[in-house]
Motif scaffolding. Structure first.
Motif, short mmCIF file in Angstrom:
data_model
loop_
_atom_site.label_atom_id
_atom_site.label_comp_id
_atom_site.label_asym_id
_atom_site.label_seq_id
_atom_site.Cartn_x
_atom_site.Cartn_y
_atom_site.Cartn_z
N TYR A 125 0.81 -1.21 0.00
CA TYR A 125 0.00 0.00 0.00
C TYR A 125 0.85 1.27 0.00
N PHE A 126 1.94 1.21 0.77
CA PHE A 126 2.77 2.41 0.93
C PHE A 126 3.39 2.83 -0.41
N GLY A 127 3.63 1.86 -1.29
CA GLY A 127 4.20 2.18 -2.60
C GLY A 127 3.33 3.12 -3.40
N MET A 128 2.02 2.95 -3.26
CA MET A 128 1.08 3.81 -3.96
C MET A 128 1.17 5.24 -3.43
N ILE A 129 1.30 5.37 -2.11
CA ILE A 129 1.40 6.71 -1.51
C ILE A 129 2.72 7.37 -1.93
N VAL A 130 3.80 6.59 -1.95
CA VAL A 130 5.10 7.13 -2.37
C VAL A 130 5.00 7.68 -3.79
N ALA A 131 4.40 6.89 -4.69
CA ALA A 131 4.29 7.32 -6.09
C ALA A 131 3.46 8.59 -6.19
N HIS A 132 2.33 8.64 -5.49
CA HIS A 132 1.48 9.83 -5.55
C HIS A 132 2.21 11.05 -4.99
N ALA A 133 2.86 10.87 -3.85
CA ALA A 133 3.56 12.00 -3.23
C ALA A 133 4.59 12.57 -4.19
N THR A 134 5.24 11.70 -4.98
CA THR A 134 6.32 12.15 -5.85
C THR A 134 5.82 13.17 -6.87
N PHE A 135 4.65 12.90 -7.49
CA PHE A 135 4.21 13.88 -8.49
C PHE A 135 3.39 15.01 -7.88
N ASP A 168 -7.55 12.48 -7.94
CA ASP A 168 -8.01 12.38 -9.31
C ASP A 168 -7.15 11.43 -10.15
N GLU A 169 -5.98 11.06 -9.61
CA GLU A 169 -4.98 10.37 -10.44
C GLU A 169 -5.39 8.93 -10.68
N VAL A 170 -5.15 8.44 -11.89
CA VAL A 170 -5.48 7.03 -12.14
C VAL A 170 -4.34 6.25 -12.80
N VAL A 171 -3.59 6.87 -13.72
CA VAL A 171 -2.63 6.08 -14.49
C VAL A 171 -1.52 5.52 -13.59
N VAL A 172 -0.92 6.39 -12.78
CA VAL A 172 0.13 5.90 -11.88
C VAL A 172 -0.47 4.90 -10.89
N THR A 173 -1.71 5.15 -10.47
CA THR A 173 -2.37 4.25 -9.51
C THR A 173 -2.53 2.84 -10.08
N ILE A 174 -2.87 2.77 -11.37
CA ILE A 174 -3.06 1.45 -12.00
C ILE A 174 -1.85 0.56 -11.75
N PHE A 175 -0.66 1.15 -11.88
CA PHE A 175 0.56 0.35 -11.82
C PHE A 175 1.11 0.20 -10.41
N ALA A 177 -1.00 0.35 -7.38
CA ALA A 177 -1.93 -0.15 -6.36
C ALA A 177 -1.69 -1.64 -6.14
N PRO A 178 -1.65 -2.06 -4.88
CA PRO A 178 -1.49 -3.50 -4.62
C PRO A 178 -2.74 -4.25 -5.09
N PRO A 179 -2.61 -5.55 -5.37
CA PRO A 179 -3.75 -6.31 -5.89
C PRO A 179 -4.94 -6.24 -4.93
N GLY A 180 -6.14 -6.06 -5.50
CA GLY A 180 -7.34 -6.06 -4.67
C GLY A 180 -7.65 -4.73 -4.02
N ILE A 181 -6.78 -3.74 -4.19
CA ILE A 181 -7.03 -2.43 -3.59
C ILE A 181 -7.47 -1.47 -4.70
N ASP A 182 -8.62 -0.82 -4.49
CA ASP A 182 -9.11 0.15 -5.47
C ASP A 182 -9.20 1.54 -4.86
N THR A 183 -8.83 2.54 -5.65
CA THR A 183 -9.23 3.90 -5.31
C THR A 183 -10.49 4.17 -6.12
N LEU A 184 -11.14 5.31 -5.89
CA LEU A 184 -12.38 5.58 -6.64
C LEU A 184 -12.15 5.57 -8.16
#
Lengths: 299, 270
Positions: free
Chosen positions: B138-148, B208-215, B217-224
């Motif tokens: 999960y933390f990987g998704m937050i790291v990626a989002h924080a970066t941009f 609002d972000e989706v493209v970076v999230t696709i790659f 997000a851990p399996p089974g975890i969805d954002t809106l």
């Protein structure tokens, strides 16, 4: 402001501040302590990841275990650069991104002229808000919205049915429209700002010398706003170039560079990595060209 | 002034009208379709109903996705706020070698295509960290989002710092305040509005972000947005997707609205 003085006075009597006075005398250390954390994050995580991606592009996938195995070969790059379908996708994506940029310019210039030179102040402000607002309305949401408009039983076909026009269905033209819809504000705002900054006496001079409205726009306005167009095109071009969800939802079978990267990242990461270098190269070249024109300093 | 013929003016007005239609009709079609009674979105809408809103409110996957979106955006906002502010202070207070490079580094994560950023993170996580026995999850998704998101906070805070009076900080130091005390009592109150505005933009950007999230997000975890992405292909719940999309519009616009109000209030202060 008043509470600042009252708060700090009693404490300012204290003399010894070893850390503060040490840092105050050493600006380099101060700079280092400010930059250490953010640069560790950006370089250590992001740039390093990009570097690892480049490394992965030289690896290959074991055909039996389908696991990525380290090595050094140029197969992935030669595949990306010589395979006809990859080349076709690169060219298609490039053309789509350029067309989106052109369409954005064609809409942004009349809009900018109207806002800056014809609209009354209240209308100008209202339009500025109206153009900016959709920028934040959600990227995926806008793609879904375009899908609803251009689907077979959608709004477009309904609205056009009285005059017997039907939309082309999900295809490259709709992808171009969707991308224009997504990135148009990035072109419209700088172009509008640039037109507003043109001194009014240039228009007077142009009309004194006998130029009609259209001639003035073509010979005076357009040359002066080229830097703004280039600044806007950096966004419209590079954002379109990397996009693939617009193609996926409004393009039917249309594939863009991103579609192929996304499709390969789990099956064959090295090929995805090699193909990622294509949009990076395009964006870097475009940025370098835009930078040479000196347009980026105004952004 | 620019003198245009009557015909040219009318043509311009027509183009502007067309642009406004082009920008707003799709959003209205989408929002109205969230009140479509039918399962299938379309136009014209025959019967209106709020049943999909009621359904979405109690539908557990949507609630989970909303919670994830808020968590990720909050985490990204916190990290981006700290990092962006630090860079802004370095860029404001110092003229150093590599200043331009630092600027490019901050902008790069948002300048490069989202798919490249996403693939780069995904590659690092799954082909390097996981084999090394480190599952970032999960933390990987937050790291990626924080970066941009860093650039959002950086832009806002830096713009404010540039207009600040440096004498106040010197005065504070002359009166005996330490660096931290000066920051807390003199500097921070001056830029906190921009700080908050930048943080809210970072939140909206992440939400609002989706493209970076696709790659990432851990399996089974969805954002809106990720949930929408998965559901769009399925025809049976099209109208629920429109409900969620409308919620995303609202929840992205609210922080941006507050952010712009803050920025404007600050300009009036001066």
């Amino acid at each position: 402001m008043s509470d600042i003085t009252t708060n700090s006075q009693p404490r300012s009597v204290r003399r010894s501040r070893p850390v503060s006075s040490y840092l105050l005398r050493r600006p380099k250390l101060r700079l280092l302590s400010l930059l250490a954390l953010p640069m560790t994050w950006i370089i250590g995580v992001y740039i390093f990841s990009l570097f690892l991606l480049l490394i992965t592009a030289f690896w290959n996938v074991d055909p039996f275990t389908s696991l990525v195995s380290p090595g050094f070969n140029l197969e992935n790059f030669s595949l990306v650069l010589t395979n006809p379908s990859y080349i076709a996708t690169s060219v298609r994506t490039l053309l789509i991104a350029l067309t989106v940029t052109l369409v954005c310019i064609m809409f942004a210039v009349p809009l900018g002229i109207f806002m800056a030179k014809i609209a009354r102040p209240w209308l100008r402000n209202a339009l500025a808000v109206a153009i900016t607002l959709p920028l934040w309305a959600g990227y995926l949401v806008k793609i879904i919205a375009m899908r609803l408009v251009f689907t077979e039983e959608g709004f477009f076909n309904w609205a056009m049915s009285p005059i017997g026009v039907r939309g082309p269905g999900f295809s490259v033209p709709i992808v171009i429209l969707t991308l224009t819809y997504l990135w148009f504000p990035y072109m419209a705002l700088p172009v509008y700002t640039a037109i507003r900054q043109i001194p009014p006496n240039l228009f007077d001079a142009s009309s004194d010398m006998g130029a009609k409205g259209f001639t003035t726009v073509w010979r005076v306005v357009i040359p002066l706003i080229v830097p703004a167009m280039i600044a806007g095109s950096v966004f419209t071009f590079s954002l379109s170039l990397g996009d693939y969800l617009a193609a996926r939802f409004t393009g039917g079978a249309t594939q863009m560079i991103g579609s192929i990267i996304a499709a390969n990242i789990n099956l064959n990461p090295p090929v995805a990595a090699a193909y990622s270098m294509v949009p990076i190269t395009f964006v870097v070249i475009y940025l370098a060209v835009a930078r040479r024109t000196g347009s980026l300093e105004r952004m | 002034m620019l003198r245009l013929s009557r015909g040219a003016r009318l043509a311009l007005m027509a183009i502007v009208g067309l642009i406004l239609l082009f920008m707003y009709v799709p959003l209205f079609v989408l929002i109205l379709n969230s009140f479509n009674e039918s399962q299938i979105s379309g136009w014209p809408i025959k019967n209106f109903s709020t049943k999909w809103w009621a359904f979405a409110r109690n539908y557990q996957p949507i609630r989970d996705a909303l919670l994830n979106s808020v968590l990720v955006a909050t985490g990204a906002m916190i990290f981006a706020s700290i990092l962006g502010t630090l860079v802004a202070f370095a860029m404001k207070g110092f003229n150093f070698f590599g200043r331009g490079t630092v600027n490019i580094l901050v902008v790069l994560p948002i300048a490069l295509p989202g798919v490249v950023t996403g693939v780069a993170f995904s590659n690092t996580y799954s082909n390097f960290l996981t084999p090394a026995g480190f599952n970032i999850g999960y933390f990987g998704m937050i790291v990626a989002h924080a970066t941009f998101c860093i650039v959002m906070v950086f832009n806002n805070v830096f713009a404010r710092l540039r207009r600040m009076n440096p004498n106040l900080q010197e005065a504070s130091a002359d009166l005996g305040a330490g660096l931290w005390q000066t920051f807390r009592l003199v500097t921070f109150p001056q830029f906190r509005t921009s700080f908050a505005a930048g943080a809210l933009l970072a939140f909206a950007l992440s939400f609002d972000e989706v493209v970076v999230t696709i790659f990432t997000a851990p399996p089974g975890i969805d954002t809106l947005p990720l949930w929408i992405l998965k559901e769009v292909g399925r025809p049976n719940q099209a109208s629920v997707v429109n409900v969620v999309a409308t919620v995303v519009i609202l929840l992205s616009l609210i922080p941006v609205y507050i952010s712009q109000r803050l920025t404007r209030a600050q300009e009036h202060e001066r």
